[in-house]
Enzyme design. Structure first.
Site, PDB file in Angstrom:
ATOM      1  N   ARG B  26       0.817  -1.218   0.000  1.00 38.38           N
ATOM      2  CA  ARG B  26       0.000   0.000   0.000  1.00 38.38           C
ATOM      3  C   ARG B  26       0.854   1.273   0.000  1.00 38.38           C
ATOM      4  O   ARG B  26       0.578   2.204  -0.759  1.00 38.38           O
ATOM      5  CB  ARG B  26      -0.990  -0.024   1.173  1.00 38.38           C
ATOM      6  CG  ARG B  26      -2.090  -1.066   0.957  1.00 38.38           C
ATOM      7  CD  ARG B  26      -2.926  -1.262   2.196  1.00 38.38           C
ATOM      8  NE  ARG B  26      -2.105  -1.703   3.322  1.00 38.38           N
ATOM      9  CZ  ARG B  26      -2.547  -1.774   4.575  1.00 38.38           C
ATOM     10  NH1 ARG B  26      -3.773  -1.376   4.875  1.00 38.38           N
ATOM     11  NH2 ARG B  26      -1.753  -2.197   5.525  1.00 38.38           N
ATOM     12  N   ASN B  44      -6.642  -2.715   1.913  1.00 33.96           N
ATOM     13  CA  ASN B  44      -6.661  -4.172   1.909  1.00 33.96           C
ATOM     14  C   ASN B  44      -8.082  -4.589   2.205  1.00 33.96           C
ATOM     15  O   ASN B  44      -8.655  -4.151   3.187  1.00 33.96           O
ATOM     16  CB  ASN B  44      -5.802  -4.723   3.050  1.00 33.96           C
ATOM     17  CG  ASN B  44      -4.334  -4.717   2.702  1.00 33.96           C
ATOM     18  OD1 ASN B  44      -3.965  -4.737   1.531  1.00 33.96           O
ATOM     19  ND2 ASN B  44      -3.505  -4.688   3.723  1.00 33.96           N
TER      20      ASN B  44
END
Ligand SMILES: [Fe+3]
Ligand SMILES: [Mg+2]
Ligand SMILES: [Zn+2]
Ligand SMILES: [Zn+2]
EC number: 6.2.-.-
Lengths: 330, 783
Positions: B26, B44
């Site tokens: 990320r 996520n």
């Protein structure tokens, strides 16, 4: 012996070659049913059939085995053995000499065990329908004590004692059957246990949790049964297992675990931990029993019912194999 | 942070699957977004990594291209795309994970310390200097501290350590290496370590702890250190007495001990390291790499006796790096367990269980959720193969969808379980052999933990055919539906997945020690014509007896005797009654692993072994590759029973009738993809053994060993050439043998044979569970 002999021949056989050997007060030849008189105490009864090849082996034969086995089943239940029945199935062609010596052996074992053989039956079957001789004995005894043997009475920390060297009977029969020449040849431990059992019960009372002769399946089978009934784990330290040096050698060579080999006079006792010495004293006073050994203890169950500490490694579960001898090592 | 928003024209939602969480995915995406003036978010989710991006179409396209190149292994999908007149979004941000019912993301793996963190630890001025628990977005523990997916600090045991303001600032700064690093911590806010003696008395704390431990190692003590996946026993690898003491206390007389060195240069001093091997040593997984050892390295010769190899690894964490730096010598680093038990990972347990082995303990207060040993790999012809899948490698996740969640229990040794989730197969880490109560308990606990981690509850279980495996009994105890599969079929199907061959038939060569077959014999030298759901045995080693059953595996002289007996050479040695009985009642096997044992016993005079692979490893180690000739197995193309009366010669007893094996199929073939009936090939080892017997008088054991290896390699190539229209895969423990694999590889390329060597999925029983899952899935009767 031949199959299909007339009634007279059979009667004579039974009277002369079997009944006569047992002496007075034994087989009640002239009645259909034996009269056992008035028994005092709760009655215990057991039955077992004996087939063994060869019929004679160092330390015993099928006759003594048929007496000791049934007497011991009563003794281990805490009962005093009193009477046996004796049923013989003879294969046509069995020599009279062989029969004679088996009957002699039965008679002497019964005398030694203080039991009377009160009823019997003999059949001769065609060749191939039996293997020489099969014997069935039923035993009747009385409880003299209120204690009943049950593995449910086993508590964690109770000690497990084995009465003498393991694996003697199984190895004796195996060596005799397979003509494996060993010196000294292994001798069966076949022996009656009623006296030592009675004394243990009298001495230990409730502290004697249970006892069992380690016959077929050996000590392993006893431990598995106890674990199942008590829901605890049975833990054994391999280094404490009593084993004659010659038995150890044979077991190693054949890849046998002595814990699984049959015994006929060696038994396992579960006792309260603080009565171990008393139990050992009683066991040692019966010389025929052998040198007893504390082999382990009952423990709270985590996963496996029976555990063995081998060498200095982690505790190993003692699995009862289904596919005997098929290795699991990849 | 805010990125100046250019009025966006397009808004797109991407979904990336199959990504490894917790390795800075990320934050990386966030940085890429900043580079391309993207606004939106990344998170996520249960479906994968979801990206919502809005920007000018050209920027969006560039961003998408960057994503695809940066994450080549991810399954990438554009879910929706809309044209916008303007966006209310002003920045690109990481939004907290949403937790769904099924996790389609991949379990993140433990990563060894990265170069940047290493520099900080060694720097005199950095505020994390000398801190054993330093990590960043790309390195540090992951799986071993994770409770459940997805990977966020609050789902790891790092939740016990709230970030201090300084760490938090880094965590929030997109330009920082620790931006969104879930394991970020420092000496102020993070885990602490301390030293105790064997009795548990505290001896030293924090930084002083590392100095203290290093000194004790230097003085020749054995120390127990809490590492990433569990406790390790560490000592000076150059101190002969200490290594001897470790071996005595661990009751491990011969099994090789792994060694840790500070850097690649030090590794090269101890072993020959190829480029591929250097790559493995330095990989983020940080496994133990099996290397060809150099002579006279100063290491104790008890490190790997009788073997020409050594298992080396580089420091796996800052803690190990500090120790390696301080001691400055190679260190033995082996799993912290007592003989036969799985690795210990809890402080109190270590203190009690390891007190008989270690004199000093280095504990820390970061809990381990998933105990995991060190991994072991080796390189065959420059490509890595896994010997033990554990830290950094396991869980192995393979994309493979199924509508049934299922658990595979593995075998009996080197057990690892596998779980089929809705979209992937997950192979858990190595647990150990099911010979001890503690490893059985570990197995059951591991299964529970794996299901919690993946939030999957299996609805079916698959296990081996062997009725006496613990895993079989355990699987049958479960409430759900169970299936059983043949051991070698599972080996082969695992290899089929490895090489992406599930949709076709292959020739599977399954050579291992022992595997059960319901024909009452022990298999292990098998050629199977296999599909995912079915197999036919098209070849096998000529069967022989294992006198004394498992005793024959511990004492390979028994196998040698049994083999010689079948050659009709028993007259010149005494086979006494007892041995004859053991032989007549021993299990019948067609195992190639056991043939290696027998040959090793004959050639090297090995009487007994501690470990079942030991004899074969020693035989491999003595090979002298200057020997270029080979023995020959004879392949009989016949379905006639082997060793019938026609083969009985003078002085040789007829082979027991049970040795006559019919062709075997897992079930009657039916319908599509069926395996066409083939004659069974009997692979006769007797000519090999006869030649070895002759050579023993005049040829060195080294050359005999080589000729035997060549014969096995040749045999495999011969089998492959007889089935050259389909690929040939190799599986089973025998194929951990590097010498053998390199010979196979060489002749296969010379003869243009399609023989696939082992790779990522462990070739031994550690990979069995994957094959089990796939067979159960392909079995029409268990849907
Ligand atoms: Fe295997
Ligand atoms: Mg009985
Ligand atoms: Zn880092
Ligand atoms: Zn901090």
């Amino acid at each position: 012996l031949s199959h299909g002999e007339g009634g007279r021949v059979m009667r004579r056989l039974i009277r002369d070659r079997i009944g006569a050997k047992f002496g007075d007060g034994n087989v009640q030849l002239h009645s259909d049913a034996a009269c056992l008189g008035n028994l005092v105490g709760e009655v215990a009864m057991t039955t077992d059939s004996y087939v063994v090849s060869p019929l004679f082996f160092p330390g015993g034969d099928i006759g003594s085995l048929a007496v000791h086995g049934t007497v011991n089943d009563l003794a281990m239940a805490g009962a005093r053995p009193l009477f046996l029945t004796l049923a013989l199935i003879l294969e046509e062609g069995l020599s009279v000499e062989t029969l004679d010596s088996i009957i002699d052996s039965i008679a002497s074992a019964a005398r030694q065990c203080d039991v009377k053989i009160v009823a019997g039956d003999t059949k001769v079957v065609p060749k191939g329908a039996a293997d020489q001789i099969f014997i069935n004995t039923t035993g009747i005894g009385v409880h003299q004590h209120t204690r009943r043997m049950s593995a449910c009475q086993i508590q964690p920390n109770d000690c497990l004692i084995v009465s003498g060297p393991l694996a003697r009977h199984g190895l004796a029969v195996l060596a005799a059957r397979e003509s494996i020449a060993l010196s000294p040849p292994p001798r069966s431990d076949s022996a009656p246990l009623h006296r030592v059992a009675t004394e243990l019960l009298q001495t230990l009372g409730d502290d004697l949790r249970t006892m069992r002769d380690a016959t077929r399946g050996g000590v392993a089978a006893v431990l598995h049964e106890w674990a199942e009934e008590s829901e605890h784990a049975m833990w054994v330290d391999e280094s404490t297992l009593p084993l004659l040096p010659e038995s150890r050698g044979v077991c190693e060579l054949l890849g046998l675990d002595p814990l699984f080999v049959a015994n006929e006079g060696t038994f396992v006792v579960a006792v309260a931990p603080d009565r171990v010495d008393d139990a050992l004293t009683v066991l040692r006073s019966h010389a025929a029993v052998g040198e007893p050994s504390v082999i382990g203890q009952a423990r709270r169950r985590k996963l496996s019912p029976v555990l063995v500490a081998r060498g200095l490694g982690a505790d190993q579960p003692l699995d009862e194999p289904i596919a005997a001898m098929l290795p699991r090592i990849c | 942070m805010t990125i100046t928003a250019i009025p966006p024209a397009t808004s797109t939602r991407f979904l990336m699957k199959g990504l490894v969480q917790g390795q800075g995915v990320r934050p990386t995406i966030t940085r890429l977004a900043a580079e391309h003036h993207i606004v939106g978010s990344v998170c996520n989710s249960s479906r994968g990594v979801e990206i919502h991006a809005a920007a000018k179409p050209s920027d969006l396209l560039a961003f998408e291209t960057k994503l695809r190149t940066r994450f080549p292994n991810a399954a990438f999908a554009v879910e929706s795309s809309t044209t916008l007149s303007e966006s209310k979004l002003e920045k690109f941000e990481i939004v907290p994970s949403e937790i769904g019912d099924s996790m389609r993301t991949v379990v993140p793996l433990d990563r060894v310390i990265c170069g940047d963190c290493a520099a900080e630890v060694r720097s005199a001025t950095d505020w994390r200097s000398d801190y054993p628990f330093i990590t960043c977005a790309i390195c540090g523990p992951r799986y071993s501290i994770l409770r459940s997916m997805p990977f966020d600090r609050n789902s790891t045991t790092m939740d016990a350590f709230p970030m201090c303001p300084r760490c938090k600032a880094e965590y929030r700064d997109p330009s920082d290496r620790r931006f969104h690093a879930q394991t970020v911590c420092c000496p102020t806010c993070g885990p602490q370590c301390w030293v105790t003696d064997a009795a548990g008395k505290r001896l030293a704390d924090s930084t002083d702890a590392m100095r203290f431990i290093a000194e004790r190692i230097d003085e020749g003590d054995i120390v127990a250190v809490k590492a990433i996946g569990g406790y390790q026993l560490i000592c000076d690898a150059t101190n002969h007495q200490t290594v001897q003491r470790l071996r005595n206390r661990k009751h491990r007389p011969n099994k090789p001990l792994p060694v840790m060195v500070g850097d690649l240069a030090s590794a090269r001093q101890l072993a020959l390291v190829s480029d591929a091997e250097a790559c493995e040593l330095q990989s983020p997984a940080g496994p133990i790499v099996l290397l060809r050892s150099r002579l006279n390295t100063g290491l104790s010769d008890l490190i790997s006796p009788h073997l020409g190899t050594i298992g080396l690894m580089l420091p796996t964490s800052a803690l190990h790096m500090i120790l390696a730096d301080r001691v400055g010598r190679p260190l033995v680093v082996t799993s912290g367990n007592t003989h036969g038990s799985p690795i210990i990972f809890q402080n109190e347990m270590a203190q009690t269980e390891l007190a008989t082995i270690a004199g000093v303990f280095l504990h820390h207060d970061r809990d381990i959720t998933h105990p995991v040993d060190d991994s072991v790999v080796q390189c065959i012809c420059d490509s890595p193969m896994t010997i033990r899948a554990a830290r950094g490698i396991a869980p192995i996740t393979v994309n493979h969808a199924s509508n049934i969640t299922r658990l595979a229990a593995g075998g009996h040794q080197k057990v690892a379980v596998a779980l089929q989730t809705n979209d992937s197969i997950v192979l858990g880490p190595h647990i150990g052999d099911m010979e001890s109560e503690s490893s059985r308990l570990r197995l059951t606990a591991n299964v529970d933990r794996l299901q919690v981690l993946l939030q999957v509850e299996s609805s079916a279980v698959v296990h081996d055919w062997h009725p006496d495996y613990f895993t079989t009994a355990w699987a049958s105890r479960n409430e759900c539906e169970t299936t059983s599969v043949q051991h070698h079929h599972a080996h082969v199907v695992g290899a089929m997945l490895e090489h992406d061959l599930l949709d076709q038939a292959v020739l599977g060569i399954a050579f291992d020690g022992t595997g059960y077959c319901n024909d009452g014999t022990v298999w292990g030298g098998e050629a199977l014509l296999a599909t995912q759901s079915d197999f036919q045995r098209v070849g096998h080693l000529r069967p022989f007896r294992l006198p004394g059953g498992e005793a024959a595996i511990k004492q390979p002289w028994r196998i040698a005797k049994s083999l010689r007996f079948q050659l009709g050479q028993s007259s010149d040695e005494s086979i006494d009654d007892a041995f004859r009985y053991a032989m007549d009642h021993g299990p019948i096997t067609s195992s190639m692993g056991r043939l290696f044992d027998g040959v090793a016993a004959m050639v090297l005079g090995i009487e007994s072994v501690d470990d079942e692979g030991e004899a074969a490893m020693r035989l491999e180690a003595v090979c002298d590759l200057k020997e270029s000739t080979s023995y020959e197995f004879v392949i009989h193309t016949s379905t006639l029973p082997p060793g019938g009366s026609s083969e009985a010669r003078g002085g040789q007893r007829a082979v027991p009738s049970a040795l006559a094996l019919p062709a075997h199929s897992s079930r009657p073939s039916q319908g599509e993809g069926e395996v066409i009936a083939q004659p069974t090939l009997l692979l006769d080892w007797r000519p090999v053994l006869t030649a070895i017997q002759d050579d023993l008088h005049h040829l060195s054991p080294n050359r005999i060993a080589t000729k035997f290896h060549r014969a096995v390699a040749k045999l495999i190539c011969e089998l492959a050439s007889r089935h050259d229209r389909i690929p040939c895969v190799l599986s089973g423990g025998v194929f951990q043998n590097r010498v053998l694999l390199e010979m196979i590889q060489k002749s296969a390329s010379q003869r243009s044979l399609d023989i696939r060597l082992p790779g990522r999925i462990p070739v031994n029983d550690g990979g069995l569970a994957i094959g089990q899952l796939l067979i159960a899935e392909g079995d029409p009767s268990c849907v």
